[in-house]
Design a protein around this motif. Sequence first.
Motif, PDB file in Angstrom:
ATOM      1  N   GLU A 175     -68.245  49.781 -60.007  1.00 20.74           N
ATOM      2  CA  GLU A 175     -69.703  49.869 -59.984  1.00 20.74           C
ATOM      3  C   GLU A 175     -70.316  48.525 -59.621  1.00 20.74           C
ATOM      4  O   GLU A 175     -71.278  48.451 -58.847  1.00 20.74           O
ATOM      5  N   ARG A 176     -69.742  47.452 -60.170  1.00 17.65           N
ATOM      6  CA  ARG A 176     -70.224  46.103 -59.841  1.00 17.65           C
ATOM      7  C   ARG A 176     -69.939  45.789 -58.369  1.00 17.65           C
ATOM      8  O   ARG A 176     -70.782  45.231 -57.660  1.00 17.65           O
ATOM      9  N   PHE A 177     -68.740  46.125 -57.913  1.00 16.40           N
ATOM     10  CA  PHE A 177     -68.311  45.893 -56.538  1.00 16.40           C
ATOM     11  C   PHE A 177     -69.278  46.576 -55.570  1.00 16.40           C
ATOM     12  O   PHE A 177     -69.699  45.988 -54.561  1.00 16.40           O
ATOM     13  N   GLN A 178     -69.624  47.816 -55.879  1.00 17.41           N
ATOM     14  CA  GLN A 178     -70.544  48.567 -55.036  1.00 17.41           C
ATOM     15  C   GLN A 178     -71.937  47.930 -55.019  1.00 17.41           C
ATOM     16  O   GLN A 178     -72.583  47.855 -53.968  1.00 17.41           O
ATOM     17  N   GLU A 179     -72.376  47.492 -56.176  1.00 18.43           N
ATOM     18  CA  GLU A 179     -73.700  46.874 -56.266  1.00 18.43           C
ATOM     19  C   GLU A 179     -73.752  45.587 -55.454  1.00 18.43           C
ATOM     20  O   GLU A 179     -74.751  45.308 -54.776  1.00 18.43           O
ATOM     21  N   TRP A 180     -72.662  44.800 -55.457  1.00 13.03           N
ATOM     22  CA  TRP A 180     -72.623  43.556 -54.669  1.00 13.03           C
ATOM     23  C   TRP A 180     -72.733  43.866 -53.190  1.00 13.03           C
ATOM     24  O   TRP A 180     -73.417  43.168 -52.443  1.00 13.03           O
ATOM     25  N   VAL A 229     -62.690  50.219 -50.193  1.00 11.05           N
ATOM     26  CA  VAL A 229     -63.548  49.712 -49.124  1.00 11.05           C
ATOM     27  C   VAL A 229     -64.977  50.125 -49.442  1.00 11.05           C
ATOM     28  O   VAL A 229     -65.293  51.318 -49.525  1.00 11.05           O
ATOM     29  N   ILE A 230     -65.841  49.134 -49.637  1.00 11.81           N
ATOM     30  CA  ILE A 230     -67.251  49.358 -49.945  1.00 11.81           C
ATOM     31  C   ILE A 230     -68.081  48.999 -48.715  1.00 11.81           C
ATOM     32  O   ILE A 230     -67.980  47.887 -48.194  1.00 11.81           O
ATOM     33  N   ASP A 231     -68.890  49.937 -48.242  1.00 11.73           N
ATOM     34  CA  ASP A 231     -69.741  49.633 -47.089  1.00 11.73           C
ATOM     35  C   ASP A 231     -70.995  48.895 -47.546  1.00 11.73           C
ATOM     36  O   ASP A 231     -71.268  48.771 -48.744  1.00 11.73           O
ATOM     37  N   ARG A 232     -71.777  48.439 -46.597  1.00  9.07           N
ATOM     38  CA  ARG A 232     -72.964  47.618 -46.903  1.00  9.07           C
ATOM     39  C   ARG A 232     -74.032  48.392 -47.666  1.00  9.07           C
ATOM     40  O   ARG A 232     -74.937  47.805 -48.251  1.00  9.07           O
ATOM     41  N   THR A 233     -73.915  49.728 -47.693  1.00 10.44           N
ATOM     42  CA  THR A 233     -74.835  50.564 -48.461  1.00 10.44           C
ATOM     43  C   THR A 233     -74.415  50.674 -49.927  1.00 10.44           C
ATOM     44  O   THR A 233     -75.146  51.259 -50.734  1.00 10.44           O
ATOM     45  N   GLY A 234     -73.231  50.159 -50.252  1.00  9.67           N
ATOM     46  CA  GLY A 234     -72.697  50.299 -51.592  1.00  9.67           C
ATOM     47  C   GLY A 234     -71.808  51.522 -51.758  1.00  9.67           C
ATOM     48  O   GLY A 234     -71.216  51.731 -52.826  1.00  9.67           O
ATOM     49  N   GLU A 235     -71.678  52.320 -50.706  1.00  7.95           N
ATOM     50  CA  GLU A 235     -70.862  53.537 -50.765  1.00  7.95           C
ATOM     51  C   GLU A 235     -69.377  53.189 -50.638  1.00  7.95           C
ATOM     52  O   GLU A 235     -68.987  52.303 -49.867  1.00  7.95           O
ATOM     53  N   ILE A 236     -68.523  53.880 -51.413  1.00  3.88           N
ATOM     54  CA  ILE A 236     -67.070  53.769 -51.242  1.00  3.88           C
ATOM     55  C   ILE A 236     -66.694  54.634 -50.050  1.00  3.88           C
ATOM     56  O   ILE A 236     -66.787  55.860 -50.104  1.00  3.88           O
ATOM     57  N   VAL A 237     -66.273  53.998 -48.947  1.00  4.92           N
ATOM     58  CA  VAL A 237     -65.970  54.743 -47.723  1.00  4.92           C
ATOM     59  C   VAL A 237     -64.469  54.870 -47.478  1.00  4.92           C
ATOM     60  O   VAL A 237     -64.049  55.531 -46.529  1.00  4.92           O
ATOM     61  N   GLY A 238     -63.663  54.242 -48.342  1.00  2.00           N
ATOM     62  CA  GLY A 238     -62.222  54.358 -48.192  1.00  2.00           C
ATOM     63  C   GLY A 238     -61.492  53.905 -49.436  1.00  2.00           C
ATOM     64  O   GLY A 238     -61.969  53.039 -50.169  1.00  2.00           O
TER      65      GLY A 238
END
Length: 272
Positions: free
Chosen positions: A77-82, A108-117
């Motif tokens: 959750e922190r990783f996504q927020e960053w 893999v976290i995209d710039r939107t905060g979404e987990i894409v992989g």
Amino acid sequence: MNVQDSKALTMKELVVGCSQLDVLPGNIWKNVEKAERLVSENAEKGCRLLIFPEMWSCSFVYSRLREMAETTPHVLERFQEWGRRNEMVLVGSLPERDGDAVFNSSYVIDRTGEIVGKYRKIHLFSYNREHEYFGRGEKSVVCSTSVGRLGIMICYDLRFPELARRLALDGAEILCISALWPTTRINHWSLLLRSRALENQMFVMGCNGCGKEQNLRYGGASAIVSPTGELLAEGKDGEEQVITTLDQDLMTAFRRQIPCFEDRLPGAYNII
């Protein structure tokens, strides 16, 4: 998907980095606090893709592996927020609990905060008894992000050229490798990073940890390599940020100049 059909990188010139950390064994929130600060610092330098070492939240404390894996959803959750806050693509491996098994999984976290992989480590390092503690991944992963198509590997995977070639054939433009590779074999690490880049004509980013865990010392030497095998940036053996700029036109030009993928004869190899 054939490698020649892969989409071009979103940006012609892309600032990327490897966050070469001294991962404190078992000290999850101290590691998270440091990583958060470094994401912000790299964002200020214009970095749009940042890779962290293997097991960057906790390292390999086998006696506490399940306990540490329980914290991963909160770390994620922190990783996504960053990623969302800094508009940055982030990659790094964490212990993932799934039923009774724990996997060494790179997210893999995209710039939107979404987990894409999410990639689960396929090759477990038997020399260090990883197979006794981790579940084994079964699938290679290439994911589309706002900075291009990323192929994901973890540490020991680097020794298996079949996996890197599979990722290249599936359209990977940047190979992202998280690792905790020891000083005693750091020359292998450096050679293999350049080999995987040159033989697959793609960018390779290898983020290694540093520091000491019991009697083992990690060697740093994180590196970013061009499709021609040129070393674009390399770290030393301490904690540091390794940053450079990728030019996508270089990859396209080199693949046209020496069309290795067009000249392949897969039927003759009977492997891939």
